[in-house]
Design an enzyme around this catalytic site. Structure first.
Site, PDB file in Angstrom:
ATOM      1  N   THR A   1      -4.481   6.122   1.345  1.00 61.65           N
ATOM      2  CA  THR A   1      -4.891   7.528   1.476  1.00 61.65           C
ATOM      3  C   THR A   1      -5.767   7.978   0.304  1.00 61.65           C
ATOM      4  O   THR A   1      -5.686   9.130  -0.130  1.00 61.65           O
ATOM      5  CB  THR A   1      -3.665   8.468   1.633  1.00 61.65           C
ATOM      6  OG1 THR A   1      -2.597   7.782   2.296  1.00 61.65           O
ATOM      7  CG2 THR A   1      -4.014   9.695   2.472  1.00 61.65           C
TER       8      THR A   1
ATOM      9  N   GLU B   1       0.842  -1.201   0.000  1.00 56.49           N
ATOM     10  CA  GLU B   1       0.000   0.000   0.000  1.00 56.49           C
ATOM     11  C   GLU B   1       0.878   1.252   0.000  1.00 56.49           C
ATOM     12  O   GLU B   1       1.470   1.605   1.018  1.00 56.49           O
ATOM     13  CB  GLU B   1      -0.916  -0.004   1.231  1.00 56.49           C
ATOM     14  CG  GLU B   1      -1.768   1.248   1.345  1.00 56.49           C
ATOM     15  CD  GLU B   1      -2.522   1.329   2.675  1.00 56.49           C
ATOM     16  OE1 GLU B   1      -2.742   0.286   3.321  1.00 56.49           O
ATOM     17  OE2 GLU B   1      -2.883   2.456   3.068  1.00 56.49           O
TER      18      GLU B   1
ATOM     19  N   ARG C   1       0.358  10.296  -0.100  1.00 59.61           N
ATOM     20  CA  ARG C   1       0.622  11.404   0.822  1.00 59.61           C
ATOM     21  C   ARG C   1       1.750  12.287   0.333  1.00 59.61           C
ATOM     22  O   ARG C   1       2.060  13.293   0.960  1.00 59.61           O
ATOM     23  CB  ARG C   1       1.058  10.857   2.188  1.00 59.61           C
ATOM     24  CG  ARG C   1      -0.013  10.166   2.954  1.00 59.61           C
ATOM     25  CD  ARG C   1       0.436  10.075   4.400  1.00 59.61           C
ATOM     26  NE  ARG C   1       0.000   8.824   4.992  1.00 59.61           N
ATOM     27  CZ  ARG C   1       0.367   8.424   6.193  1.00 59.61           C
ATOM     28  NH1 ARG C   1       1.188   9.145   6.912  1.00 59.61           N
ATOM     29  NH2 ARG C   1      -0.068   7.291   6.671  1.00 59.61           N
TER      30      ARG C   1
ATOM     31  N   LYS D   1     -11.199  -1.530   6.586  1.00 52.94           N
ATOM     32  CA  LYS D   1     -10.037  -1.140   7.381  1.00 52.94           C
ATOM     33  C   LYS D   1     -10.557  -0.470   8.660  1.00 52.94           C
ATOM     34  O   LYS D   1     -11.416   0.405   8.578  1.00 52.94           O
ATOM     35  CB  LYS D   1      -9.195  -0.159   6.564  1.00 52.94           C
ATOM     36  CG  LYS D   1      -8.171   0.632   7.352  1.00 52.94           C
ATOM     37  CD  LYS D   1      -7.302   1.461   6.433  1.00 52.94           C
ATOM     38  CE  LYS D   1      -6.499   2.488   7.201  1.00 52.94           C
ATOM     39  NZ  LYS D   1      -5.429   3.080   6.394  1.00 52.94           N
TER      40      LYS D   1
HETATM   41  O1  LIG Z   1      -2.416   7.169   5.035  1.00 51.22           O
HETATM   42  C1  LIG Z   1      -3.467   6.581   5.211  1.00 51.22           C
HETATM   43  O2  LIG Z   1      -4.279   6.378   4.301  1.00 51.22           O
HETATM   44  C2  LIG Z   1      -3.896   6.122   6.523  1.00 51.22           C
HETATM   45  O3  LIG Z   1      -5.020   5.749   6.685  1.00 51.22           O
HETATM   46  C3  LIG Z   1      -3.021   6.125   7.633  1.00 51.22           C
HETATM   47  C4  LIG Z   1      -2.185   4.882   7.823  1.00 51.22           C
HETATM   48  O4  LIG Z   1      -2.882   3.707   7.587  1.00 51.22           O
HETATM   49  C5  LIG Z   1      -1.663   4.913   9.195  1.00 51.22           C
HETATM   50  O5  LIG Z   1      -1.073   6.162   9.411  1.00 51.22           O
HETATM   51  C6  LIG Z   1      -0.689   3.849   9.517  1.00 51.22           C
HETATM   52  O6  LIG Z   1      -0.494   3.926  10.876  1.00 51.22           O
HETATM   53  P1  LIG Z   1       0.865   3.547  11.608  1.00 51.22           P
HETATM   54  O7  LIG Z   1       1.174   2.147  11.249  1.00 51.22           O
HETATM   55  O8  LIG Z   1       0.528   3.762  13.036  1.00 51.22           O
HETATM   56  O9  LIG Z   1       1.891   4.521  11.082  1.00 51.22           O
END
Ligand SMILES: O=C(O)C(=O)C[C@H](O)[C@H](O)COP(=O)(O)O
Length: 211
Positions: free
Chosen positions: A72, A44, A48, A132
């Site tokens: 995202t 994925e 961003r 999700k």
């Molecule tokens: O960018 C996106 O579409 C999101 O929905 C956020 C990510 O899934 C999370 O930021 C992952 O979280 P961490 O593993 O805690 O870093």
């Protein structure tokens, strides 16, 4: 045209879907090769960064065994751009009907992000049953998933947000969890240092998590 994947196939391929943030197109291919070598194929790449689409394209064209997805995805435009860049699945941090419809129109599997019962019901009304849970640990973690397993007995979740190699088991052992998502497989310092061996090792460890 690649054969369509279902959201369940995306979730069942490995215990973890890596959430990847790339700032440099040169990192995309060696990083993806390291993840695939470690046993993780569903990748994925989050939308961003300005380089995200070019990174997806490079992985889709050059990395055998990798299946690139877009993270995202927040708008129909994001979905269209992701498909054009070679994404085979999409993940969204929340859910809107417009995003759901755009992914359907493009034949793109979507894992819609949800954090409440109402959001689950809206996604289910639109035919989405693999979701999700975001942000998972911040919004209730395993206890929330156990509570949802009653009324939402027909939904499978991919908890993401605050998940680590250490706490992943608490989630993966739940019957309504098909896989987890997380950014820990691709640390930003490993990317900056070109430490592909570390990324491969993290992927291998994650791919061996029991579920
Ligand atoms: O960018 C996106 O579409 C999101 O929905 C956020 C990510 O899934 C999370 O930021 C992952 O979280 P961490 O593993 O805690 O870093």
């Amino acid at each position: 045209m690649a054969v369509n994947l279902t959201a369940l196939q995306v979730m069942q391929d490995a215990p973890v879907i890596p959430v990847i943030v790339l700032n440099d197109v040169a990192h995309a291919v060696p990083m993806a090769r390291a993840l695939v070598a470690g046993g993780i194929r569903m990748l994925e790449v989050t939308l961003r960064t300005p380089q995200a689409l070019a990174c997806m394209e490079a992985i889709a064209n050059e990395v055998e065994g990798a299946v690139v997805g877009a993270g995202t995805v927040r708008s129909p435009q994001d979905a269209a751009a992701a498909v054009k860049a070679g994404a085979r699945f999409a993940v969204s941090p929340g859910y809107t009907r417009a995003v759901g419809q755009a992914c359907r129109d493009h034949g793109l599997s979507l894992l819609p992000g949800v954090a409440t019962g109402s959001e689950i019901m809206m996604a289910q009304e639109d035919g989405y049953t693999e979701l999700k849970f975001f942000p998972a640990m911040q919004a209730g973690g395993p206890a929330m998933l156990k509570a949802w397993s009653g009324p939402f007995f027909d939904v499978k979740f991919c908890p993401t947000g605050g998940v680590t190699q250490q706490n992943a088991n608490d989630l993966l052992s739940l019957p309504n969890v098909a896989c987890v998502g997380g950014s820990w497989l691709v640390p930003s310092d490993a990317l900056a240092q070109g430490d592909w061996a570390r990324i491969e090792a993290l992927a291998r460890e994650a791919s061996q998590l029991p579920r």
